[in-house]
Design an enzyme around this catalytic site. Sequence first.
Site, mmCIF file in Angstrom:
data_model
loop_
_atom_site.group_PDB
_atom_site.id
_atom_site.type_symbol
_atom_site.label_atom_id
_atom_site.label_comp_id
_atom_site.label_asym_id
_atom_site.label_seq_id
_atom_site.Cartn_x
_atom_site.Cartn_y
_atom_site.Cartn_z
ATOM 1 N N LYS A 11 43.087 34.285 40.865
ATOM 2 C CA LYS A 11 42.739 34.805 42.188
ATOM 3 C C LYS A 11 43.666 34.217 43.237
ATOM 4 O O LYS A 11 44.226 33.122 43.076
ATOM 5 C CB LYS A 11 41.280 34.506 42.534
ATOM 6 C CG LYS A 11 40.936 33.027 42.782
ATOM 7 C CD LYS A 11 41.049 32.610 44.233
ATOM 8 C CE LYS A 11 40.800 31.104 44.381
ATOM 9 N NZ LYS A 11 41.337 30.549 45.627
ATOM 10 N N ASP A 141 34.762 28.346 43.121
ATOM 11 C CA ASP A 141 35.519 29.554 42.780
ATOM 12 C C ASP A 141 34.981 30.290 41.559
ATOM 13 O O ASP A 141 35.354 31.441 41.316
ATOM 14 C CB ASP A 141 36.991 29.205 42.514
ATOM 15 C CG ASP A 141 37.783 28.957 43.785
ATOM 16 O OD1 ASP A 141 37.402 29.501 44.843
ATOM 17 O OD2 ASP A 141 38.784 28.218 43.720
#
Length: 326
Positions: A11, A141
Amino acid sequence: MRSYSLIAPAKINLYLEILGDRADGYHELAMILQSIELADQVNIRAIGTQTIQVHCDHPQVPRDETNLAYRAVELMSQEFPDCWAQFGGVEVTIQKNIPVAAGLAGGSTNAAAVLVGLDMLWQLGLTQPELQELAAKLGSDVPFCLAGGTAIATGRGEELDPLPSLDSFYVVLAKHQNLAVSTAWAYQTYRSEFGNSYRRSDRSSKSIATEPLNTPTRVHSGSMVQGIINKNGSKIGQLLYNDLEKVVLPNYPQVLQLRQAFENSGALGTMMSGSGPTVFALCQSQEQAQEILQQVQSAIRCPDLGFWVSKFASHGIQIISPINHL
């Protein structure tokens, strides 16, 4: 016994704003997160013995409890002891494509893959919200890495609101292979230098964590959200934002040099991802991405500098194949 192979995408942050301190010691954040197709492959299988084994083809990835994938197995064994007793230990093999210590959530996405793999391996039938709750126990995350795509993240990063997919864009990523930036250092340094600008609650001296931040109108990312809804690459590129650049760029000249080279490349926009040291350039097409890669490679001739071209992804963890062993 069965095993599963899973794809675990990296990401990037399109937006990272630090709003203030939280009572739990973390920062209150407003972020826009984006999955990319650059991904690790995580293979998971039951091994019959009451042990956790982690293997990886990258020498810098730990094989013990400091690895988030290892901790994901530990968490699942504690949450579902009957399954641990029934199916035995687990072997996790990570084929690493995401650069290590890069600000791309490589460890977090591996942990998310382990959660999905064990859900399948142990036939738990967990819902997405149940998996997200487990993921939040491992790291900020990990919940996003499970779901993937494009999303607003608030709280310490674990509260997610999905946004329309942006899977038509490309990025060029670059990182000095032997350079790492400590995430803890970046946030602590930001707190010490800019903490006096944190927003505070008007009701008490408690942290801003007591105030809900569930809508993009509460934070400065609203214009970026509109750009994403309209799939306006130029606007998204102009609005890329990362508070941590304020402390990382002055202290890491290699990262600053890389960012400046991308700024001069004609990309839609450029920014450091997370706490760095990876810098990315947003591109309209794969052809543009390749041209910018070559341009920056020529501008910065450094054998330690690695480059990757990747497309935006609309998904998180994906199962490639279950394998039945007779």
